[in-house]
Every structure is written in structure tokens, then in C-alpha cells.
Design a protein around this motif. Structure first.
Motif, short mmCIF file in Angstrom:
data_model
loop_
_atom_site.label_atom_id
_atom_site.label_comp_id
_atom_site.label_asym_id
_atom_site.label_seq_id
_atom_site.Cartn_x
_atom_site.Cartn_y
_atom_site.Cartn_z
N ARG A 148 -77.93 -13.49 31.49
CA ARG A 148 -78.37 -13.07 30.17
C ARG A 148 -77.49 -13.68 29.07
O ARG A 148 -77.99 -14.07 28.01
CB ARG A 148 -78.36 -11.54 30.06
N VAL A 149 -76.18 -13.75 29.33
CA VAL A 149 -75.27 -14.35 28.35
C VAL A 149 -75.60 -15.82 28.14
O VAL A 149 -75.67 -16.30 26.99
CB VAL A 149 -73.81 -14.18 28.79
N VAL A 150 -75.80 -16.56 29.22
CA VAL A 150 -76.12 -17.98 29.11
C VAL A 150 -77.44 -18.17 28.37
O VAL A 150 -77.56 -19.07 27.53
CB VAL A 150 -76.17 -18.63 30.51
N ALA A 151 -78.43 -17.33 28.65
CA ALA A 151 -79.71 -17.44 27.95
C ALA A 151 -79.53 -17.19 26.46
O ALA A 151 -80.13 -17.87 25.62
CB ALA A 151 -80.71 -16.44 28.54
N GLU A 152 -78.69 -16.23 26.09
CA GLU A 152 -78.45 -15.94 24.68
C GLU A 152 -77.72 -17.08 24.00
O GLU A 152 -78.03 -17.45 22.86
CB GLU A 152 -77.64 -14.65 24.55
N LEU A 153 -76.75 -17.68 24.69
CA LEU A 153 -76.03 -18.81 24.13
C LEU A 153 -76.94 -20.03 23.96
O LEU A 153 -76.83 -20.76 22.96
CB LEU A 153 -74.83 -19.17 25.01
N ARG A 154 -77.84 -20.24 24.90
CA ARG A 154 -78.80 -21.34 24.74
C ARG A 154 -79.67 -21.12 23.52
O ARG A 154 -79.95 -22.06 22.76
CB ARG A 154 -79.67 -21.43 25.99
N GLU A 155 -80.11 -19.88 23.33
CA GLU A 155 -80.95 -19.57 22.17
C GLU A 155 -80.19 -19.81 20.87
O GLU A 155 -80.74 -20.37 19.91
CB GLU A 155 -81.41 -18.11 22.26
N LEU A 156 -78.90 -19.42 20.83
CA LEU A 156 -78.10 -19.64 19.63
C LEU A 156 -77.89 -21.14 19.39
O LEU A 156 -77.89 -21.59 18.24
CB LEU A 156 -76.75 -18.94 19.78
N ALA A 157 -77.70 -21.91 20.46
CA ALA A 157 -77.52 -23.36 20.31
C ALA A 157 -78.77 -24.00 19.71
O ALA A 157 -78.69 -24.83 18.80
CB ALA A 157 -77.19 -23.98 21.66
N GLU A 158 -79.94 -23.62 20.21
CA GLU A 158 -81.19 -24.17 19.69
C GLU A 158 -81.42 -23.75 18.24
O GLU A 158 -81.90 -24.54 17.43
CB GLU A 158 -82.36 -23.72 20.57
N LYS A 159 -81.05 -22.52 17.93
CA LYS A 159 -81.29 -21.99 16.59
C LYS A 159 -80.37 -22.60 15.55
O LYS A 159 -80.78 -22.85 14.40
CB LYS A 159 -81.11 -20.47 16.62
N ASN A 160 -79.10 -22.85 15.92
CA ASN A 160 -78.10 -23.22 14.93
C ASN A 160 -77.70 -24.70 14.94
O ASN A 160 -76.94 -25.13 14.08
CB ASN A 160 -76.83 -22.39 15.14
N ALA A 161 -78.21 -25.49 15.89
CA ALA A 161 -77.77 -26.88 16.01
C ALA A 161 -78.05 -27.71 14.77
O ALA A 161 -77.33 -28.67 14.48
CB ALA A 161 -78.42 -27.53 17.23
N GLY A 162 -79.07 -27.35 14.01
CA GLY A 162 -79.43 -28.14 12.84
C GLY A 162 -78.67 -27.77 11.59
O GLY A 162 -78.83 -28.44 10.55
N ARG A 163 -77.84 -26.76 11.62
CA ARG A 163 -77.09 -26.35 10.43
C ARG A 163 -76.03 -27.38 10.05
O ARG A 163 -75.47 -28.07 10.91
CB ARG A 163 -76.41 -24.99 10.67
N ASP A 164 -75.73 -27.46 8.77
CA ASP A 164 -74.68 -28.37 8.31
C ASP A 164 -73.32 -27.96 8.87
O ASP A 164 -72.47 -28.82 9.13
CB ASP A 164 -74.62 -28.37 6.78
N THR A 165 -73.11 -26.66 9.06
CA THR A 165 -71.83 -26.16 9.56
C THR A 165 -71.69 -26.33 11.07
O THR A 165 -70.64 -26.03 11.63
CB THR A 165 -71.66 -24.68 9.21
#
Length: 219
Positions: free
Chosen positions: A171-188
Motif C-alpha cells: 500500500r505504501v509503494v502504491a501511494e508513493l507511485r501515485e504521488l510521483a505521477e501526480k507531482n512529477a510535473g511541478r516546478d519544485t
């Protein structure tokens, strides 16, 4: 070997926008085990220092200086922080900081692993329990047989239900994958992977080891 660099802090949010709170992931069992081992080591070590004779107190002191940092490193120190712009993995002897754009993948097999910057790093804070995974598989099978809509939703979105259908590490890995996909395009979330060695752990442990070798060699 990845060069050690001090990561720059994430930019502050614009006025009127809430600050993104980092999520943290760590093993409760690991913390509990570390506290127990620390208590035992301190109890035995202090007793030997107070009641020991001859070189025994010095040997006990050197052992404490060696063992205590290692117990802290492998049980209390590991944690994974997931922020708006980056993933920070604090392992026993080093801290890996990976902007989301540099994260190439996350995997949960026999251990949880981060792929970033062309390298692989283990997530010590998220250990894999094969027993928990088997329990989750059995729960998933029972939920599927019962055609439970709530369990199906939990499997899809990684939510927490009374009978989890996935092991905690998965579940943790799935959540981290979701965060990576969601935030990868941010300038920060742009930049390179950086690694910092935990000299605050390595130095005292090395000093204790050297002192112990000297004491034993000259005894």
C-alpha cells in the motif's frame, strides 16, 4: 557512487496557498524493537560500567559507543518522507533525496526499492512482510468471493478497510507511485538525486569499534 550534496529546501508556497505537509512512512515494529534493544543494551552496559572491575568498564563503554548508534541506525532512524516536490529516504547510513521528476520507479518485492537517477535504493523504513502479504492475499480472495464492493474499492484506490486486501508495504509503494505521477510535473519537483552520508551515526560507531579493538588487543 553518487556524490553527496545538500539538497536545497523546497520553495515556500505562494501567499494564500496552504503548505503541503510531508507524509512519513516508517515501521512501528522496527521502532518498538529498537526501543527494546536500546533498553537492554543500556541496562547491561551501564551495569558493567558501574559494577565491573579492571578493564571491564572500559570495554563495556566502547561496546555501548559502538552498539547504540547501530541500533538507532537500523531501527529508529529509517523513515520515508514524501513531500510536494521530492521523496526523501532516510536509511541507516545515508539519506537519499529524489525530486519526483527523477523517480523512475518504485517496487515492492522481497524488499521495497526506489529507482532514481539510474540507481537503485532500498527503503529500509518500509520492510516487506511475506506473512502480511499472504494474509492480504487470502483476505482479497475472500472479498472477491463475497463480491464485496467496499473491498474492491480498497484494492483499486489503496484505501484502508477493516480487513486490508494488500500488505502495508504494498500500500505504501502504491501511494508513493501515485504521488510521483501526480507531482512529477511541478516546478519544485525537478532536479537530480542527492545522497548524504549519516556521519552522525558512522563516526561514533567507528570510534567505538576502534576503541574496542585497541582494548582487546592491549588486554
Amino acid at each position: 557512487m553518487t556524490s553527496s550534496q545538500t539538497p536545497a529546501p523546497d520553495p515556500q508556497p505562494e501567499p494564500g496557498q496552504p503548505k503541503y505537509a510531508d507524509r512519513s512512512f516508517r515501521s512501528a515494529a522496527g521502532i518498538a524493537g529498537g526501543v527494546i534493544m536500546l533498553a537492554i543494551a543500556l541496562w547491561l552496559g551501564i551495569d558493567a560500567i558501574v559494577r565491573g572491575a579492571g578493564r571491564t568498564p572500559w570495554v563495556a563503554l566502547a561496546l555501548l559507543v559502538l552498539i547504540v548508534p547501530l541500533i538507532v541506525a537500523f531501527s529508529l532512524r529509517p523513515v520515508v518522507f514524501a513531500g510536494e516536490g521530492r521523496l526523501r529516504v532516510r536509511n541507516p547510513f545515508r539519506t537519499i533525496t529524489a525530486p519526483w521528476a527523477a523517480v523512475e520507479g518504485l517496487r515492492s518485492g522481497y524488499s521495497t526499492e526506489l529507482f532514481a537517477g539510474g540507481k537503485k535504493y532500498q527503503l529500509w523504513a518500509v520492510p516487506v512482510s511475506m506473512r502480511a502479504r499472504k494474509r492480504a492475499v487470502r483476505a482479497q480472495a475472500r472479498a472477491g468471493a463475497a463480491n464485496d464492493p467496499g473491498a474492491a474499492a480498497s484494492r483499486r484506490f489503496g484505501g484502508s478497510d477493516p480487513v486490508p486486501t494488500r500488505a502495508w508495504s504494498d500500500r505504501v509503494v502504491a501511494e508513493l507511485r501515485e504521488l510521483a505521477e501526480k507531482n512529477a510535473g511541478r516546478d519544485t519537483a525537478q532536479g537530480e538525486v542527492s545522497v548524504r552520508w549519516a556521519y552522525e551515526v558512522i563516526a561514533p560507531a567507528a570510534a567505538g569499534a576502534i576503541a574496542l579493538v585497541v582494548l582487546l588487543a592491549t588486554g
